[in-house]
Design a protein around this motif. Sequence first.
Motif, PDB file in Angstrom:
ATOM      1  N   PHE A   3      50.434   6.764  41.181  1.00  0.00           N
ATOM      2  CA  PHE A   3      49.755   5.802  40.920  1.00  0.00           C
ATOM      3  C   PHE A   3      49.095   5.819  39.487  1.00  0.00           C
ATOM      4  CE2 PHE A   3      48.724  10.069  42.174  1.00  0.00           C
ATOM      5  CZ  PHE A   3      47.654  10.554  41.184  1.00  0.00           C
ATOM      6  N   ASP A   4      47.881   4.564  39.308  1.00  0.00           N
ATOM      7  CA  ASP A   4      47.499   4.945  38.099  1.00  0.00           C
ATOM      8  C   ASP A   4      46.773   5.566  37.596  1.00  0.00           C
ATOM      9  OD1 ASP A   4      46.092   3.602  35.921  1.00  0.00           O
ATOM     10  OD2 ASP A   4      46.546   1.552  36.357  1.00  0.00           O
ATOM     11  N   GLU A   5      46.776   6.548  36.745  1.00  0.00           N
ATOM     12  CA  GLU A   5      46.058   7.838  36.741  1.00  0.00           C
ATOM     13  C   GLU A   5      44.701   6.850  36.198  1.00  0.00           C
ATOM     14  OE1 GLU A   5      44.705  10.832  37.254  1.00  0.00           O
ATOM     15  OE2 GLU A   5      46.892  10.970  37.717  1.00  0.00           O
ATOM     16  N   GLY A   6      45.253   6.300  35.119  1.00  0.00           N
ATOM     17  CA  GLY A   6      44.107   5.448  34.676  1.00  0.00           C
ATOM     18  C   GLY A   6      42.957   5.105  35.131  1.00  0.00           C
ATOM     19  N   LEU A   7      43.303   4.398  36.633  1.00  0.00           N
ATOM     20  CA  LEU A   7      42.334   4.212  37.526  1.00  0.00           C
ATOM     21  C   LEU A   7      41.467   5.216  38.160  1.00  0.00           C
ATOM     22  CD1 LEU A   7      40.620   1.845  38.575  1.00  0.00           C
ATOM     23  CD2 LEU A   7      43.444   1.156  40.065  1.00  0.00           C
ATOM     24  N   ARG A  25      45.897  13.414  48.398  1.00  0.00           N
ATOM     25  CA  ARG A  25      47.122  12.333  48.379  1.00  0.00           C
ATOM     26  C   ARG A  25      47.452  11.488  49.734  1.00  0.00           C
ATOM     27  NH1 ARG A  25      50.583  12.313  43.171  1.00  0.00           N
ATOM     28  NH2 ARG A  25      49.426  13.873  41.903  1.00  0.00           N
ATOM     29  N   MET A  26      47.279  11.093  49.340  1.00  0.00           N
ATOM     30  CA  MET A  26      47.319   9.862  50.278  1.00  0.00           C
ATOM     31  C   MET A  26      48.059   8.779  50.215  1.00  0.00           C
ATOM     32  SD  MET A  26      43.610  10.153  52.915  1.00  0.00           S
ATOM     33  CE  MET A  26      44.470   9.798  54.053  1.00  0.00           C
ATOM     34  N   PHE A  27      49.113   7.968  51.603  1.00  0.00           N
ATOM     35  CA  PHE A  27      50.135   7.192  51.418  1.00  0.00           C
ATOM     36  C   PHE A  27      50.442   6.310  50.194  1.00  0.00           C
ATOM     37  CE2 PHE A  27      45.685   5.957  53.901  1.00  0.00           C
ATOM     38  CZ  PHE A  27      46.769   5.574  54.612  1.00  0.00           C
ATOM     39  N   GLY A  28      51.392   7.734  49.098  1.00  0.00           N
ATOM     40  CA  GLY A  28      52.024   7.489  48.254  1.00  0.00           C
ATOM     41  C   GLY A  28      51.044   7.431  47.134  1.00  0.00           C
ATOM     42  N   GLY A  29      49.828   7.540  47.412  1.00  0.00           N
ATOM     43  CA  GLY A  29      48.251   7.582  46.298  1.00  0.00           C
ATOM     44  C   GLY A  29      47.571   8.251  46.223  1.00  0.00           C
ATOM     45  N   ILE A  43      46.721   3.208  44.417  1.00  0.00           N
ATOM     46  CA  ILE A  43      48.230   2.613  45.143  1.00  0.00           C
ATOM     47  C   ILE A  43      48.425   2.276  44.324  1.00  0.00           C
ATOM     48  CG2 ILE A  43      49.601   1.838  46.642  1.00  0.00           C
ATOM     49  CD1 ILE A  43      48.085   2.607  48.974  1.00  0.00           C
ATOM     50  N   GLY A  44      49.727   2.525  43.594  1.00  0.00           N
ATOM     51  CA  GLY A  44      50.493   1.982  42.546  1.00  0.00           C
ATOM     52  C   GLY A  44      48.769   1.573  41.589  1.00  0.00           C
ATOM     53  N   ASP A  45      48.707   0.389  41.189  1.00  0.00           N
ATOM     54  CA  ASP A  45      47.627  -0.082  39.884  1.00  0.00           C
ATOM     55  C   ASP A  45      46.929  -0.607  40.232  1.00  0.00           C
ATOM     56  OD1 ASP A  45      48.832  -2.334  40.688  1.00  0.00           O
ATOM     57  OD2 ASP A  45      49.140  -2.819  38.445  1.00  0.00           O
ATOM     58  N   ALA A  65      41.417  -9.854  46.200  1.00  0.00           N
ATOM     59  CA  ALA A  65      40.932  -8.537  47.049  1.00  0.00           C
ATOM     60  C   ALA A  65      42.277  -9.240  48.742  1.00  0.00           C
ATOM     61  CB  ALA A  65      40.119  -8.667  48.406  1.00  0.00           C
ATOM     62  N   ARG A  66      42.926  -8.550  49.158  1.00  0.00           N
ATOM     63  CA  ARG A  66      44.134  -9.085  49.840  1.00  0.00           C
ATOM     64  C   ARG A  66      43.517  -8.475  51.154  1.00  0.00           C
ATOM     65  NH1 ARG A  66      47.004  -6.491  46.642  1.00  0.00           N
ATOM     66  NH2 ARG A  66      48.790  -5.150  47.663  1.00  0.00           N
ATOM     67  N   ALA A  67      44.731  -8.161  52.202  1.00  0.00           N
ATOM     68  CA  ALA A  67      44.462  -6.810  52.827  1.00  0.00           C
ATOM     69  C   ALA A  67      45.229  -6.140  53.091  1.00  0.00           C
ATOM     70  CB  ALA A  67      45.248  -8.047  54.783  1.00  0.00           C
ATOM     71  N   PHE A  68      45.127  -4.707  53.767  1.00  0.00           N
ATOM     72  CA  PHE A  68      46.156  -3.624  53.251  1.00  0.00           C
ATOM     73  C   PHE A  68      46.823  -3.694  54.657  1.00  0.00           C
ATOM     74  CE2 PHE A  68      46.287   0.958  54.103  1.00  0.00           C
ATOM     75  CZ  PHE A  68      46.875   1.778  53.019  1.00  0.00           C
ATOM     76  N   ASP A  69      47.657  -3.955  54.546  1.00  0.00           N
ATOM     77  CA  ASP A  69      49.081  -3.639  55.236  1.00  0.00           C
ATOM     78  C   ASP A  69      50.082  -2.465  54.824  1.00  0.00           C
ATOM     79  OD1 ASP A  69      50.307  -4.874  53.091  1.00  0.00           O
ATOM     80  OD2 ASP A  69      50.707  -6.746  54.056  1.00  0.00           O
ATOM     81  N   PHE A  70      50.143  -1.588  54.449  1.00  0.00           N
ATOM     82  CA  PHE A  70      50.609  -0.821  53.656  1.00  0.00           C
ATOM     83  C   PHE A  70      52.516  -0.341  55.553  1.00  0.00           C
ATOM     84  CE2 PHE A  70      52.291   3.804  53.132  1.00  0.00           C
ATOM     85  CZ  PHE A  70      52.423   3.978  52.390  1.00  0.00           C
TER      86      PHE A  70
END
Length: 109
Positions: A3-7, A25-29, A43-45, A65-70
């Motif tokens: 995940f983007d540590e800056g964010l 830490r959850m969902f890989g983020g 999650i990511g950036d 914005a978009r739907a969260f579809d993990f």
Amino acid sequence: MAFDEGLAERIRERLSTDPAITEKRMFGGLAFLHHGNMAVGVIGDELMVRVGPDGTDAALARPGARAFDFTGRPMRGWVVVAAPAISEDRDLDAWIDEGCAFAAGLPPK
């Protein structure tokens, strides 16, 4: 997934004075929880925001914005916001406020 540590640091700075906030830490983020309920995450950036089922349509109408579809299936009540849409602090703050407001309305875990 990294995940983007800056964010994450921008979110930490924004939420640093709220004793109800914890990180996990959850969902890989990385998730930020209000009394145990997830409010926002990275999650990511991208920013993950819990807006609640009633706030989903309005949130999806906002830029980036978009739907969260993990899981491969959209989750109502959650959105993901693309990095360009949160590059300005005021935009990030608005999303953080929305996620924290929803999480604050839930019973503590």
